[in-house]
Write a protein that holds these residues in place. Structure first.
Motif, PDB file in Angstrom:
ATOM      1  N   ILE A  67      78.254  37.353  16.749  1.00 41.63           N
ATOM      2  CA  ILE A  67      79.115  36.258  17.215  1.00 41.63           C
ATOM      3  C   ILE A  67      78.968  36.215  18.729  1.00 41.63           C
ATOM      4  CG2 ILE A  67      81.200  37.753  17.208  1.00 41.63           C
ATOM      5  CD1 ILE A  67      82.725  35.087  16.342  1.00 41.63           C
ATOM      6  N   ALA A 268      77.853  27.855  12.955  1.00 37.37           N
ATOM      7  CA  ALA A 268      77.113  29.029  12.487  1.00 37.37           C
ATOM      8  C   ALA A 268      75.633  28.702  12.508  1.00 37.37           C
ATOM      9  CB  ALA A 268      77.533  29.379  11.060  1.00 37.37           C
ATOM     10  N   ASN A 269      74.851  29.568  13.159  1.00 39.38           N
ATOM     11  CA  ASN A 269      73.386  29.465  13.131  1.00 39.38           C
ATOM     12  C   ASN A 269      72.910  30.410  12.043  1.00 39.38           C
ATOM     13  OD1 ASN A 269      72.651  27.982  15.827  1.00 39.38           O
ATOM     14  ND2 ASN A 269      74.210  29.492  16.365  1.00 39.38           N
ATOM     15  N   LEU A 270      72.233  29.862  11.037  1.00 42.46           N
ATOM     16  CA  LEU A 270      71.880  30.699   9.885  1.00 42.46           C
ATOM     17  C   LEU A 270      70.374  30.719   9.634  1.00 42.46           C
ATOM     18  CD1 LEU A 270      74.686  29.350   7.522  1.00 42.46           C
ATOM     19  CD2 LEU A 270      74.753  31.439   8.863  1.00 42.46           C
ATOM     20  N   ALA A 275      72.784  35.810  10.647  1.00 40.30           N
ATOM     21  CA  ALA A 275      73.786  34.767  10.898  1.00 40.30           C
ATOM     22  C   ALA A 275      74.394  34.994  12.280  1.00 40.30           C
ATOM     23  CB  ALA A 275      74.866  34.830   9.825  1.00 40.30           C
ATOM     24  N   PHE A 277      77.224  33.356  14.892  1.00 38.88           N
ATOM     25  CA  PHE A 277      78.340  32.410  14.925  1.00 38.88           C
ATOM     26  C   PHE A 277      78.696  32.085  16.370  1.00 38.88           C
ATOM     27  CE2 PHE A 277      78.188  34.619  10.996  1.00 38.88           C
ATOM     28  CZ  PHE A 277      78.445  33.637  10.060  1.00 38.88           C
ATOM     29  N   SER A 301      84.915  29.841  14.520  1.00 45.48           N
ATOM     30  CA  SER A 301      83.575  30.392  14.230  1.00 45.48           C
ATOM     31  C   SER A 301      83.752  31.789  13.634  1.00 45.48           C
ATOM     32  CB  SER A 301      82.732  30.484  15.512  1.00 45.48           C
ATOM     33  OG  SER A 301      82.721  29.251  16.187  1.00 45.48           O
ATOM     34  N   MET A 304      84.457  31.461  10.041  1.00 43.54           N
ATOM     35  CA  MET A 304      83.197  31.277   9.291  1.00 43.54           C
ATOM     36  C   MET A 304      82.501  32.628   9.114  1.00 43.54           C
ATOM     37  SD  MET A 304      81.661  27.833  11.084  1.00 43.54           S
ATOM     38  CE  MET A 304      80.424  27.431   9.846  1.00 43.54           C
ATOM     39  N   MET A 305      82.563  33.467  10.157  1.00 44.14           N
ATOM     40  CA  MET A 305      81.912  34.782  10.071  1.00 44.14           C
ATOM     41  C   MET A 305      82.588  35.652   9.013  1.00 44.14           C
ATOM     42  SD  MET A 305      81.168  37.567  13.039  1.00 44.14           S
ATOM     43  CE  MET A 305      82.763  38.367  13.101  1.00 44.14           C
ATOM     44  N   HIS A 308      81.379  34.627   5.735  1.00 43.57           N
ATOM     45  CA  HIS A 308      80.002  35.109   5.550  1.00 43.57           C
ATOM     46  C   HIS A 308      79.998  36.592   5.179  1.00 43.57           C
ATOM     47  CE1 HIS A 308      75.677  35.457   6.418  1.00 43.57           C
ATOM     48  NE2 HIS A 308      75.979  36.593   7.006  1.00 43.57           N
TER      49      HIS A 308
END
Ligand code: NAD
Length: 368
Positions: A67, A268-270, A275, A277, A301, A304-305, A308
């Motif tokens: 992150i 989020a960049n996946l 991953a 965030f 974010s 979201m993490m 995940h």
């Protein structure tokens, strides 16, 4: 359960403030983290010779989850965007940016729940550029003008826009999978295929082909200029948008504006394994160190993490505490007030205090 080992990049500008606020609320959910703190950005250039030293990339590769706070890209100073480099280097090919209305946010719209899926590795962002006046640029201009029999002014700069079948397939497939696992019904591909036939046209063609492999999800497409207007007029008609890099960048800021601004837009960049965030907003240098900026985009974010990481209960608890704080409107930053100089706005750390207090209360067993 073992603590989650996560790379934490505090970032620069307002990054360290929003990162600290986010770390505090994530820990207050009760989930255990073993932070691998990795400074990057302008502050480390002198020491390591690069804003994104190899050991930071290695940390992310090792931990697979990271992150980060925003990182500054000096305009026209030769350093390419660290953020763009990071996404390319780690092959984080999808950038997911949810735009969701929370009751209490001052916006012209309510009940918006839109997901933006942006291709993250190519398009005009590939960084293939030719500076005006350089011999290589002149040579390129001559060659291209000759090949396509169309004049290009000799005093032009050039940026190349590669769009491949490989990256288009991967992002569109990702968008359909994401739609399926997140209960979304419609995927809309956004492009300018009428003008850029061999790049956006290719993206659209691939999207149409991939759509046939996912008959359970509806598919349509929009030209990007029309899409911009539609998002302002009828945002609720859209569910999940999939876009090449540049349109994704622009429309995700537009969509952030529909739900209260950059202070509330997470991301989020996946990639296949990694991953990363981060909030949509940048380092807002003019507010650095002022304890003023809204930390909720980075906190969301963090939500979201948590999802995940499989920490669904904690994710729901943190999102709930943020939503309640917004609804109450008492401990919110300047950007969430009708008048931006409203003296009742609180600072970044006070927002974190309020959310931590709610989480602690939620976790305290009640006695009857
Ligand atoms: P920015 O997002 O940093 O800030 C623009 C303006 O938006 C701010 O001045 C502020 O008024 C408002 N804003 C942004 N975030 C806010 C928040 N959390 N709460 C309240 N208001 C907020 O955009 P910029 O000024 O174009 O970029 C500054 C730097 O950040 C540049 O160097 C840019 O390259 C970089 N950047 C980094 C990232 C990233 O790290 N992923 C993303 C975008 C921009």
């Amino acid at each position: 359960m073992a603590a989650h080992r996560v790379t934490l990049i505090p970032g620069d500008g307002v990054g360290p403030e929003v990162s600290e606020a986010t770390r505090r609320v994530l820990e207050a959910t009760g989930v255990e983290f073993d932070w691998d703190i990795q400074p990057a950005g302008l502050g480390v250039v002198e020491k390591y010779g690069s804003p994104m030293p190899d050991h930071v990339l290695e940390s992310i590769r090792r931990n697979k989850v990271a992150i980060k706070g925003p990182l500054t890209t000096p305009i026209g100073k030769g350093i390419r965007s660290v953020n763009v480099a990071l996404r390319k280097e780690l092959d984080l090919f999808a950038l997911v940016r949810p735009c969701k209305s929370y009751p209490g946010v001052r916006s012209r719209y309510d009940e918006i729940d839109l997901i933006i899926v942006r291709e993250n590795t190519e398009d005009i962002y590939a960084g293939i550029e030719f500076q005006e006046g350089m011999p290589q640029t002149r040579a390129m201009i001559d060659e291209i003008s000759h090949a396509v029999n169309k004049p290009i002014r000799p005093d032009s700069g050039l940026s190349i826009k590669p769009i491949s079948v490989t990256a288009s397939k991967r992002i569109v497939n990702f968008a359909f999978e994401y739609a399926r696992t997140h209960g979304r019904r419609t995927v809309t591909a956004v492009h300018k295929a009428n003008i850029m036939k061999f790049t956006d046209g290719l993206f659209l063609q691939v999207a149409q082909e991939i759509a046939q492999e996912h008959p359970d999800i509806q598919f349509n497409d929009r030209i990007v200029d029309n899409m911009s207007m539609q998002l302002v007029q009828n945002p609720k008609e859209y569910d999940l948008l999939v876009l090449p890099n540049l349109y994704g960048d622009i429309l995700s800021d537009l969509a952030a504006g529909l739900v209260g601004g950059l202070g509330l837009a997470p991301g989020a960049n996946l990639g296949d394994e990694i991953a990363l965030f981060e909030a949509t907003h940048g380092s807002a240098p003019k507010y650095a160190g002022m304890n003023k900026i809204n930390p909720m985009a980075m906190m969301l974010s963090g939500v979201m993490m948590l999802r995940h990481l499989g920490e669904t209960y904690a994710a729901n608890m943190l999102e709930g505490a943020i939503a309640e704080t917004i609804r109450e409107g008492r401990y919110v930053t300047y950007d969430m007030k009708a008048d931006r100089s409203d003296p009742t706005a609180v600072g970044t750390s006070e927002v974190a205090d309020a959310i931590v207090a709610k989480l602690e209360k939620a976790r305290t067993p009640t006695t009857i």
